[in-house]
Each structure stands twice: as structure tokens, then as C-alpha cells.
Design a protein around this motif. Structure first.
Motif, PDB file in Angstrom:
ATOM      1  N   LEU A  10       6.586  -1.497   7.466  1.00  0.00           N
ATOM      2  CA  LEU A  10       5.467  -0.607   7.717  1.00  0.00           C
ATOM      3  C   LEU A  10       5.990   0.818   7.818  1.00  0.00           C
ATOM      4  N   ASN A  11       5.085   1.769   8.106  1.00  0.00           N
ATOM      5  CA  ASN A  11       5.512   3.177   8.158  1.00  0.00           C
ATOM      6  C   ASN A  11       6.661   3.414   9.126  1.00  0.00           C
ATOM      7  N   GLU A  12       6.655   2.634  10.213  1.00  0.00           N
ATOM      8  CA  GLU A  12       7.707   2.833  11.220  1.00  0.00           C
ATOM      9  C   GLU A  12       9.054   2.275  10.768  1.00  0.00           C
ATOM     10  N   GLY A  13       9.077   1.554   9.641  1.00  0.00           N
ATOM     11  CA  GLY A  13      10.325   0.969   9.144  1.00  0.00           C
ATOM     12  C   GLY A  13      10.271  -0.546   9.148  1.00  0.00           C
ATOM     13  N   LEU A  14      11.426  -1.173   9.136  1.00  0.00           N
ATOM     14  CA  LEU A  14      11.526  -2.632   9.081  1.00  0.00           C
ATOM     15  C   LEU A  14      11.038  -3.253  10.385  1.00  0.00           C
ATOM     16  N   GLN A  15      10.147  -4.249  10.257  1.00  0.00           N
ATOM     17  CA  GLN A  15       9.622  -4.956  11.416  1.00  0.00           C
ATOM     18  C   GLN A  15      10.146  -6.392  11.401  1.00  0.00           C
ATOM     19  N   ILE A  16      10.765  -6.831  12.498  1.00  0.00           N
ATOM     20  CA  ILE A  16      11.272  -8.199  12.624  1.00  0.00           C
ATOM     21  C   ILE A  16      10.478  -8.873  13.729  1.00  0.00           C
ATOM     22  N   ASN A  17       9.704  -9.872  13.344  1.00  0.00           N
ATOM     23  CA  ASN A  17       8.791 -10.514  14.295  1.00  0.00           C
ATOM     24  C   ASN A  17       9.086 -12.001  14.426  1.00  0.00           C
ATOM     25  N   VAL A  18       9.038 -12.493  15.650  1.00  0.00           N
ATOM     26  CA  VAL A  18       9.242 -13.919  15.907  1.00  0.00           C
ATOM     27  C   VAL A  18       8.008 -14.677  15.432  1.00  0.00           C
ATOM     28  N   GLY A  24       4.944   9.576   5.833  1.00  0.00           N
ATOM     29  CA  GLY A  24       3.694   8.851   5.611  1.00  0.00           C
ATOM     30  C   GLY A  24       2.902   9.375   4.437  1.00  0.00           C
ATOM     31  N   TYR A  25       3.578   9.840   3.393  1.00  0.00           N
ATOM     32  CA  TYR A  25       2.909  10.365   2.217  1.00  0.00           C
ATOM     33  C   TYR A  25       2.672   9.269   1.175  1.00  0.00           C
ATOM     34  N   SER A  26       1.745   9.537   0.261  1.00  0.00           N
ATOM     35  CA  SER A  26       1.605   8.701  -0.925  1.00  0.00           C
ATOM     36  C   SER A  26       2.846   8.925  -1.794  1.00  0.00           C
ATOM     37  N   PHE A  69       0.839  -1.198   0.000  1.00  0.00           N
ATOM     38  CA  PHE A  69       0.000   0.000   0.000  1.00  0.00           C
ATOM     39  C   PHE A  69       0.874   1.248   0.000  1.00  0.00           C
ATOM     40  N   ASP A  70       0.279   2.354  -0.402  1.00  0.00           N
ATOM     41  CA  ASP A  70       0.949   3.643  -0.258  1.00  0.00           C
ATOM     42  C   ASP A  70       1.143   3.936   1.231  1.00  0.00           C
ATOM     43  N   ALA A  71       2.150   4.740   1.548  1.00  0.00           N
ATOM     44  CA  ALA A  71       2.491   4.987   2.956  1.00  0.00           C
ATOM     45  C   ALA A  71       1.398   5.736   3.715  1.00  0.00           C
ATOM     46  N   ASP A  72       0.503   6.445   2.986  1.00  0.00           N
ATOM     47  CA  ASP A  72      -0.579   7.161   3.683  1.00  0.00           C
ATOM     48  C   ASP A  72      -1.706   6.228   4.117  1.00  0.00           C
ATOM     49  N   MET A  73      -1.549   4.935   3.845  1.00  0.00           N
ATOM     50  CA  MET A  73      -2.528   3.930   4.260  1.00  0.00           C
ATOM     51  C   MET A  73      -2.015   3.159   5.482  1.00  0.00           C
ATOM     52  N   GLY A  74      -1.197   3.797   6.307  1.00  0.00           N
ATOM     53  CA  GLY A  74      -0.523   3.127   7.408  1.00  0.00           C
ATOM     54  C   GLY A  74      -1.444   2.381   8.351  1.00  0.00           C
ATOM     55  N   GLN A  75      -2.530   3.005   8.765  1.00  0.00           N
ATOM     56  CA  GLN A  75      -3.435   2.366   9.718  1.00  0.00           C
ATOM     57  C   GLN A  75      -4.135   1.173   9.089  1.00  0.00           C
ATOM     58  N   PRO A  81       0.829 -11.392   2.745  1.00  0.00           N
ATOM     59  CA  PRO A  81       1.699 -10.441   3.436  1.00  0.00           C
ATOM     60  C   PRO A  81       1.432  -9.008   2.965  1.00  0.00           C
ATOM     61  N   VAL A  82       1.458  -8.062   3.895  1.00  0.00           N
ATOM     62  CA  VAL A  82       1.218  -6.659   3.551  1.00  0.00           C
ATOM     63  C   VAL A  82       2.420  -5.809   3.955  1.00  0.00           C
ATOM     64  N   ALA A  83       2.578  -4.703   3.240  1.00  0.00           N
ATOM     65  CA  ALA A  83       3.661  -3.754   3.520  1.00  0.00           C
ATOM     66  C   ALA A  83       3.230  -2.398   3.001  1.00  0.00           C
ATOM     67  N   SER A  84       3.989  -1.377   3.334  1.00  0.00           N
ATOM     68  CA  SER A  84       3.731  -0.047   2.786  1.00  0.00           C
ATOM     69  C   SER A  84       4.995   0.483   2.143  1.00  0.00           C
ATOM     70  N   LEU A  85       4.821   1.322   1.142  1.00  0.00           N
ATOM     71  CA  LEU A  85       5.972   1.946   0.491  1.00  0.00           C
ATOM     72  C   LEU A  85       6.680   2.868   1.487  1.00  0.00           C
ATOM     73  N   PRO A  86       7.981   3.046   1.342  1.00  0.00           N
ATOM     74  CA  PRO A  86       8.698   3.934   2.274  1.00  0.00           C
ATOM     75  C   PRO A  86       8.353   5.401   2.047  1.00  0.00           C
TER      76      PRO A  86
END
Length: 526
Positions: free
Chosen positions: A518-526, A387-389, A361-367, A378-383
Motif C-alpha cells: 500500500l502507499n505506506e509500503g510493504l504490509q505483512i499481516n498475520v 502518493g502520485y499517479s 491501483f495508482d498510488a493516488d487511490m490510496g484510500q 488481492p489489492v495493492a497500489s503502485l509505489p
């Protein structure tokens, strides 16, 4: 074999301390047709060499084999050459060449050998006379082995008898002819002369793998000849089992994508013909060796994006750090975030398909992205820094960096600034197109230069996004993530030490993790 058992054998084939005797590195000097010093390393008990016809796969395999037998050779076929080996024991300590038991070094060409056997038997007046006084070997008649061979061939065997006939070829006294008599579960009986070539080759290879000594070094020429794709894959699984259980160190040649797919990218080597002679390379991506086999890589997945600007932004980001990903996954514009959301919510296959989807998704779709992380896609947002498109992100970057961008486009910076100022109030979807038309350059080129400059200024954010896409979906080991970062550094010719440090600081007790961006950056999850 069960899937878990197959995976275990392939995993153990890469664990070098499982093997008592290993051929780890070799250098051939002055082998005709090859670079004057031709060298490569071996990192697994099963390594495959591929390349186009006539490039020298057979020459190389036989030269290594004969080098192990004699170390220095002067023959009409290969010329005078020498081979230097690095041999190791189970603990990784170097072993002297003289310690090799030459009887434990074997070379087979299954198709050629079976053709030779069949030609001899068909010209023999009475095969039964050859079998007189020869006891049958029960080596393949074990219930488990019969089941595994039957699975490879596609038959259900009640009995497999092997008669090992010796000294049939005066010029090759060590060549043993296995004569097979089989009985199927339905009671049909037949022998080597009556079975198909593929079945004979499968039985021959299985027999040979059980006939050789433990801790052998084995060279196999084109293991896939005359075998269906189904049989090739199962035979390679069986080779992995024998390699691990009997500590056999194998070097094979192949043209088959199915064989190479089993061996894996890390343990495939490609022969390339250059002006200086043939050299060997370790491919960074499957597409590299498929090209030499004359096979066009097929997309194995898709990355869904909102519109043409998002698609262009994503493509440039991937192309900078991991262009191979563009050969694996096609970029798909779906015409809006709501369409991507529908796919994510309703894509619930009963069985995992071979074609993987990723929703970006575009970054303005963060929520919205956060609310969709529990679905199977799997979902992600553009950098984006704010948080702009992508249209707004690139416009803000153009405003801030117009001087650099005008220089890269060989434009007058005052003219570019004037056009930016005039068009600020325009719809954000149209501004770049309007300015590019005024400058008489394509919007694609204009946008690509802005993206390139954006990546230069936001290197780590861009790299984090591409890393997440490259490792998206399944859980992945930390070591594989670090390897992917190394490939990205090589592709982009940059130092990603800070990204490497971020990943390494997130070491978890569990071996595998999931990555997303995601908008906050790279997420590493167990």
C-alpha cells in the motif's frame, strides 16, 4: 487419499530427518557426453530430472545406479567413469560408501519392464503352467491399497492377486515377473495379458513400491509412460506416500509437466547440452523446464492496472526483480480505477478458480485501496514517494533527474530541460508523449528510461512492491518469502539486505503471513 493427507506426505518428503538413509550429493567424473566433473545435490526424497529427448537422462540415471552398485565402471556404453557420493543417515551425518546395502538399490523402467513381461508371456504356450506351485502374494489385496490403486487406474477392484515368477530370464536371474489377476467390483475377471498397458504399468509400479525393502534407493525411468494426466498425478501422490512411509529415496526422470508439477520446482533438475558436455541446472522458474519439454507456459493469473502508463510502470518494476512473474500473470489495462473497483467488488466465485487476479491501483487511490482490502481479489497500489499517479510520479522524477536521463538517452540536457519547462502546464497524461515526439524517440523508450532511473533511485520501494505481487494471494511461509528475496537479488543483481531485515524483523508466531503493498509500503499481516 484425502487432500490434507496428500499435502502431508509431500511436505514430509522434504523433511530430511524422516529418512534413515539419503543420497545427498553426487559427482560423476568422465562420464561420456557429460561435463568432465558433473555434480548436483538432492534435497528431497523425490527428485526429478528432465530434459529434451536424447540429452542423456537415461544415461545419467543408469550411470548413478551402476555407480552405487560398483562405484567404478568401464563399459562400452558409458566409458570409464567414477562416481563420488555424499550419503547421510537420519541425523545428517555422513555415511561411508561401503555401508550401502547394494540389494536395497533398485532401478526400474516401468514401460520397458512391462513390455518385456508382456512379450515373454504372449510367447509362452501355457501361462497357467508357470503359475503352478506359486502362491499368490496378498501385497496389493489390502482394502486400502486396492482403493488407492483403483483410484489411480480409474477402476474399482474387488481383488488383486499377484504371482511373483522368478528366474524366467536366464541372462537376468534377479528379474521378477509379477503376474496380476484382478476382479472388479462388477465381477469381471482378467489378468496381465488381458489388461491395457497403462493399467499394467500402474499395477507394476504399485507392486514394486511394496516389494522393495524399507530404506531403499530407487531409480525410476519415465514413470509417466502410457499413463493419462489424471493417473500420472495420482500415481505421484502415491509415490510420495510410499517414499515417506517406507523411507524410500527416489530419483526419477520425466518429460511430463504433471509429474514435474507434483515434484515441485525446488526438486526438479534440468539437463542442458553445452559444447563442453551435458550439465545439470536447478531451474528458478517453471518456464525454464517447460521450455525443454516443448511446452509454452500458460498464464495462471492477471494483474489489473488502470491505464497504459500504469501498465508500463508495473511491467518495468516486475521485469527488474522477477521477470518470471510476467510469464505467470498477464498485465491487463482496464481503462480506469472504477473498472478495477467493479471487478474487485463483484468477483465472488463459488469455487476458487485456477486463474488468479490481482488489482493494482495508482498510488493516488490510496484510500480506495484500503477500503477494498476485505474482498477476495488481492489489492495493492503502485509505489510512489508522495502518493502520485504514475504519470505524475514519473514526471516529477524526470524534472529532478533530467541530467542523468538525458545522459542515458544521449541527449543534450539543456534541450531536455527546455522541453520540460515548456510543457509543465500540459495535461499530465500527455506531457511525456509530447516531449518524446519533439525528441524524435518513442514514448515507450523515453518512459522506460525514466522508470529504470526511478527504480535505481527507489530500489527498496520497487523491490517491496514486486515482492508483494510475487507473494500475493495465499498466506505464505516466512522462509518462502526469504527465498523469493534471494531470487530477486539474483535477477536484479542487487543487495536487498534492508528488505530482508524488514521481513525477518516481522517474524510471527504463526507460520504463514499475507503480503500486500500500500502507499505506506510493504504490509505483512498475520
Amino acid at each position: 487419499m484425502r487432500t490434507s493427507e496428500i499435502s502431508r506426505f509431500w511436505r514430509k518428503s522434504n523433511e530430511l530427518n524422516n529418512f534413515n538413509f539419503k543420497l545427498r550429493e553426487l559427482t560423476l567424473h568422465n562420464l561420456d557426453g557429460f561435463e568432465s566433473e558433473f555434480s548436483f545435490s538432492v534435497d528431497s526424497s523425490i527428485t526429478a530430472i528432465c530434459g529434451k529427448n536424447g540429452v542423456g537422462k537415461t544415461t545419467l540415471l543408469r550411470a548413478i545406479y551402476q555407480g552405487l552398485k560398483q562405484q567404478k565402471i568401464n563399459s562400452p556404453r558409458f566409458g570409464e567413469y567414477t562416481v563420488d557420493f555424499v550419503l547421510e543417515d537420519q541425523e545428517g551425518k555422513k555415511v561411508d560408501f561401503e555401508s550401502i546395502n547394494h540389494a536395497n538399490v533398485h532401478y526400474i523402467d516401468p514401460f520397458d519392464n512391462c513390455s518385456k513381461i508382456r512379450a515373454y508371456l504372449t510367447t509362452t504356450d501355457n501361462v497357467e503352467e508357470l503359475l503352478e506351485g506359486v502362491d499368490y502374494s496378498p501385497v496389493l489385496n489390502n482394502d486400502k491399497i486396492k482403493g488407492e490403486i483403483g483410484n489411480i487406474v480409474g477402476k474399482n477392484y474387488r481383488q488383486i492377486e499377484v504371482y511373483e515368477l522368478e528366474e524366467l530370464f536366464p541372462h537376468d536371474p534377479e528379474f521378477i515377473v509379477p503376474f496380476f489377476k484382478v476382479t472388479t467390483s462388477s465381477g469381471i475377471e482378467y489378468n496381465s495379458l488381458e489388461m491395457g498397458t497403462g493399467e499394467l504399468i500402474c499395477l507394476y509400479i504399485a507392486w514394486f513400491l511394496h516389494w522393495i525393502e524399507n530404506n531403499s534407493i530407487l531409480f525410476i525411468e519415465e514413470i509417466e509412460n502410457s499413463l493419462s494426466a489424471y493417473s500420472q498425478k495420482l500415481l505421484m501422490d502415491y509415490l510420495a506416500k510410499i517414499s515417506v512411509s517406507r523411507k524410500a529415496w527416489c530419483l526419477i526422470t520425466s518429460h511430463s509437466e504433471y509429474v514435474l508439477g507434483k515434484v515441485g520446482l525446488a526438486n526438479t533438475r534440468v539437463l542442458c547440452e553445452l559444447v563442453s558436455g551435458v550439465k545439470i541446472v536447478k531451474p528458478l522458474h517453471q518456464s525454464k523446464y517447460l521450455r525443454y519439454l516443448g511446452i509454452s507456459p500458460q498464464f495462471r493469473g492477471g494483474i489489473m492496472l488502470e491505464d497504459s502508463c500504469a501498465l508500463a510502470f508495473c511491467k518495468e518494476l516486475i521485469n527488474r526483480f522477477n521477470p518470471f512473474l510476467l510469464k505467470e500473470k498477464e498485465l491487463i489495462g482496464l481503462g480506469g480505477e472504477s473498472n478495477i473497483e467493479k471487478v474487485v467488488k463483484h468477483f465472488q466465485p463459488h469455487k476458487k478458480p485456477d486463474y488468479d487476479l490481482i488489482a493494482v491501483f495508482d498510488a493516488d487511490m490510496g484510500q480506495k485501496v484500503k477500503n477494498l482490502t476485505s474482498f477476495s481479489v488481492p489489492v495493492a497500489s503502485l509505489p510512489s514517494k508522495n502518493g502520485y499517479s504514475p504519470e505524475v510520479e514519473l514526471w516529477e522524477h524526470l524534472v529532478a533527474e533530467y541530467s542523468k536521463i538525458s545522459e542515458e538517452l544521449s541527449l543534450d540536457k539543456e534541450e531536455l530541460f527546455s522541453l520540460i519547462d515548456i510543457n509543465q502546464a500540459r495535461d499530465h497524461h500527455d506531457r511525456l508523449k509530447i516531449i518524446s515526439d519533439e525528441l524524435e524517440i518513442s514514448v515507450d523508450r523515453f518512459r522506460a528510461i525514466i522508470i529504470k532511473n526511478w527504480i535505481d533511485e527507489n530500489l527498496i520501494s520497487a523491490a517491496e512492491f514486486v515482492l508483494a505481487l510475487s507473494c500475493s494471494g495465499e498466506r505464505i511461509e516466512m522462509s518462502d518469502i526469504i527465498s523469493q528475496i534471494s531470487i530477486m537479488e539474483k535477477m536484479a543483481n542487487v543487495n536487498l539486505l534492508s528488505l530482508r531485515n524488514v521481513v525477518e524483523s516481522e517474524q510471527h508466531e504463526k507460520e504463514k503471513v499475507k503480503l500486500t503493498y500500500l502507499n505506506e509500503g510493504l504490509q505483512i499481516n498475520v
